[in-house]
Design a protein around this motif. Structure first.
Motif, short mmCIF file in Angstrom:
data_model
loop_
_atom_site.label_atom_id
_atom_site.label_comp_id
_atom_site.label_asym_id
_atom_site.label_seq_id
_atom_site.Cartn_x
_atom_site.Cartn_y
_atom_site.Cartn_z
N SER A 161 0.90 -1.22 -0.01
CA SER A 161 -0.01 -0.09 -0.06
C SER A 161 1.03 1.09 -0.06
N SER A 162 0.30 2.43 -0.40
CA SER A 162 1.15 3.50 -0.33
C SER A 162 1.65 4.07 1.01
N GLN A 163 0.89 3.65 1.98
CA GLN A 163 1.17 3.83 3.48
C GLN A 163 2.46 3.06 3.82
N GLU A 164 2.38 1.89 3.40
CA GLU A 164 3.50 0.89 3.69
C GLU A 164 4.84 1.25 2.86
N ARG A 194 10.11 1.41 -3.34
CA ARG A 194 9.50 2.69 -2.86
C ARG A 194 8.57 3.19 -3.98
N THR A 195 9.06 3.57 -4.90
CA THR A 195 8.54 4.17 -6.11
C THR A 195 7.18 3.65 -6.53
N HIS A 196 7.17 2.24 -6.85
CA HIS A 196 6.08 1.71 -7.13
C HIS A 196 5.39 0.91 -5.96
N GLY A 197 5.90 0.94 -4.83
CA GLY A 197 5.52 -0.03 -3.70
C GLY A 197 5.15 -1.60 -3.74
N SER A 198 6.32 -2.06 -3.76
CA SER A 198 6.14 -3.42 -3.83
C SER A 198 7.28 -4.16 -2.74
N LEU A 199 7.18 -5.38 -2.67
CA LEU A 199 8.24 -5.94 -1.85
C LEU A 199 8.70 -7.43 -2.39
N ARG A 200 9.72 -7.82 -2.48
CA ARG A 200 10.02 -9.01 -3.26
C ARG A 200 11.10 -9.86 -2.18
N SER A 201 10.71 -11.06 -2.18
CA SER A 201 11.82 -12.01 -1.21
C SER A 201 12.43 -12.89 -2.40
N ILE A 202 13.69 -12.68 -2.22
CA ILE A 202 14.85 -13.17 -3.24
C ILE A 202 15.82 -14.11 -2.31
N ARG A 258 15.63 -2.25 -9.51
CA ARG A 258 16.11 -0.83 -10.35
C ARG A 258 16.36 0.38 -9.35
N GLY A 259 17.53 1.03 -9.68
CA GLY A 259 17.60 2.30 -9.00
C GLY A 259 16.63 3.27 -8.85
N GLY A 260 15.92 3.27 -10.00
CA GLY A 260 14.73 4.24 -9.73
C GLY A 260 13.56 3.99 -9.03
N GLU A 261 13.70 2.55 -8.51
CA GLU A 261 12.64 2.25 -7.31
C GLU A 261 13.11 2.65 -5.78
N TYR A 262 14.49 3.21 -6.00
CA TYR A 262 15.08 3.60 -4.55
C TYR A 262 14.85 2.38 -3.77
N PRO A 263 15.47 1.39 -4.13
CA PRO A 263 15.26 -0.12 -3.32
C PRO A 263 15.99 -0.02 -1.91
N VAL A 264 15.33 -0.69 -0.97
CA VAL A 264 15.85 -0.92 0.30
C VAL A 264 16.07 -2.33 0.52
N VAL A 265 17.25 -2.78 1.12
CA VAL A 265 17.47 -4.20 1.36
C VAL A 265 16.94 -4.66 2.70
N VAL A 266 16.54 -5.70 3.06
CA VAL A 266 16.15 -6.18 4.62
C VAL A 266 16.44 -7.46 4.60
N VAL A 267 17.16 -7.84 5.45
CA VAL A 267 17.82 -9.38 6.00
C VAL A 267 16.98 -9.73 7.02
N PRO A 268 16.06 -10.77 6.83
CA PRO A 268 15.21 -11.44 7.94
C PRO A 268 16.46 -12.04 9.05
N GLY A 269 16.16 -12.35 10.19
CA GLY A 269 16.82 -12.83 11.10
C GLY A 269 16.88 -14.31 10.91
N GLY A 270 17.76 -15.05 11.32
CA GLY A 270 17.84 -16.50 11.29
C GLY A 270 18.56 -16.76 10.16
N ASP A 271 18.82 -18.06 9.57
CA ASP A 271 19.26 -18.55 8.42
C ASP A 271 18.04 -18.76 7.54
N THR A 272 17.54 -18.09 6.89
CA THR A 272 16.48 -18.18 5.94
C THR A 272 16.82 -18.28 4.62
N GLY A 273 18.02 -17.68 4.13
CA GLY A 273 18.82 -17.82 2.89
C GLY A 273 17.97 -16.97 2.10
N HIS A 274 17.23 -15.87 2.38
CA HIS A 274 16.75 -14.98 1.51
C HIS A 274 16.85 -13.63 2.19
#
Length: 411
Positions: free
Chosen positions: A62-65, A400-408, A378-394
């Motif tokens: 969502s835009s708030q997230e 932020r630009t188009h409001g989405s979250l990807r697990s990689i 992509r750089g134009g999305e102003y991406p932020v990387v988040v590391v989950p705790g524990g050994d998830t391997g992801h």
């Protein structure tokens, strides 16, 4: 002769301890809590249990997230909205499993989650909020003094610390409040010197703040000052991580030369041997648990391109450097996790991991590794990387630009 350009903004660092029931006000603190369900958020979505391993997925925000922050434990994804609410998401597919809405407006202090205590804390418009990660219920809320909307948060050993000031430009009149993380009860309140935009660090029984000139250490139990940096040791900007403290030049100024880089002794705040002075502007950095500082350094007036420099703080030496364009970064599993340069057509738009000790020329298991190109990286999305705790391997990448979250999968 120095040229100085100053820019300020709200600090975005939040660390969190545990949380529990609604707070009850403390007589020695100016903060006032609100009871559950009064003016705070309420549970809107019933918590949904999730089973199975962490998987790769993509989810819209969502835009708030997208204007807030996201974080994760080994079992749960959570995003804090720019209104002070929370959204819980499944680690298996990214779908919403619970929400804790709120209606505040203001600068967000960001988010971090604590897996051990199953809590998340955020702050918007001078109000602290805590959510239970397991049940998706509000844990507690606490309002800071009126007008104090620009602040940084930190926590350790079951205590949350809120650093706030009525004047976002100078930090004049800043205060530091300690709040019990289990229920939001006020523990102590101190007037402090603070430079807006600087982080708050808390570890090993101490809390550290900087006013842009010197660092102050306080006892975590009482708030009493126990150490300050000695005269002649300038600290325009504090970089922390892995129980290390490093002072660098300010990322908010443009100068012909920058002050010496200092590693500080966390106990005495006296300077320790430090690899070298930075040549260009030290824009931002991360520090690993074993003492590798990776610092992005760029031109004094144009930070769009520069280099990552890695320093071994324990052995007082520089390890490696590599060209980069300004991007978010973190460290995990002995590697720097960041994004490929936006002006490199062959590799741009990817997540890259680099071995902290071997650097970009590492081979075998220590060689750099890249993800495929994704819309979120992509750089134009102003991406932020988040590391989950524990050994998830992801890892998670928040666009932020188009409001989405990807697990990689971690490259």
């Amino acid at each position: 002769m120095k040229r100085r350009i100053v820019a300020v903004g709200a600090a975005l660092l939040v660390l969190v301890g545990c949380a529990g029931n609604t707070a009850s006000g403390g007589p020695k603190s100016p903060a006032v809590s609100s009871p559950s369900g009064a003016s705070g958020p309420t549970v809107e979505t019933t918590s949904t249990s999730v089973s199975g391993p962490w998987r790769a997925w993509t989810a819209s925000l969502s835009s708030q997230e997208a204007h807030g922050s996201c974080g994760a434990t080994a079992h749960q994804v959570v995003c804090a909205t720019d209104s002070g609410g929370f959204v819980g998401r499944s680690r298996a597919d990214g779908r919403v499993t619970w929400t804790v809405p709120a209606g505040d407006r203001g600068d967000s202090a960001g988010l971090v989650v604590d897996a051990a205590d199953e809590r998340a804390v955020t702050g918007v418009a001078g109000r602290l909020r805590a959510a239970n990660l397991r049940t998706g219920a509000q844990a507690w809320t606490r309002r800071l003094p009126t007008g104090r909307g620009h602040f940084a948060l930190g926590a350790a050993d079951g205590v949350v610390y809120a650093l706030h000031a009525p004047d976002p430009l100078t930090g004049t009149g800043a205060a530091l409040d300690a709040v019990r993380a289990s229920d939001g009860t006020a523990l102590w309140h101190r007037t402090v010197g603070w430079s807006t935009g600087e982080p708050l660090a808390a570890f090993r029984g101490r809390v550290y703040t900087t006013d842009g000139t010197r660092v102050t250490a306080r006892d975590a139990r009482t708030g009493d000052t126990v150490a300050t940096t000695p005269t002649g040791v300038a600290c325009p900007h504090l970089v922390t991580g892995g129980h290390y403290l490093v002072c660098t030049g300010s990322p908010f100024s443009a100068e012909d030369t920058f002050p010496p880089m200092h590693r500080l002794d966390p106990a005495t705040l006296r300077p320790l041997p430090t690899p070298r002075n930075t040549i260009n502007k030290p824009v931002h950095g991360v520090i690993s648990d074993d003492g590798v500082l990776v610092l992005y350094e760029a031109g004094a007036e144009d930070t769009s391109a520069g280099d990552w420099f890695a320093y071994d703080l324990e052995h007082d030496r520089r390890l490696w450097s590599t060209y980069a364009t300004e991007a978010d970064a973190t460290v995990t599993a002995g590697r720097l996790v960041t994004f490929t340069p936006v002006n490199d057509r062959a590799t741009r738009g990817r997540l890259i991991t680099i071995d902290l000790h071997a650097g970009p020329r590492g081979t075998g298991s220590a060689a750099p590794r890249m993800s495929p190109a994704y819309a979120q990286t992509r750089g134009g999305e102003y991406p932020v990387v988040v590391v989950p705790g524990g050994d998830t391997g992801h890892v998670l990448v928040m666009a932020r630009t188009h409001g989405s979250l990807r697990s990689i999968p971690l490259p």
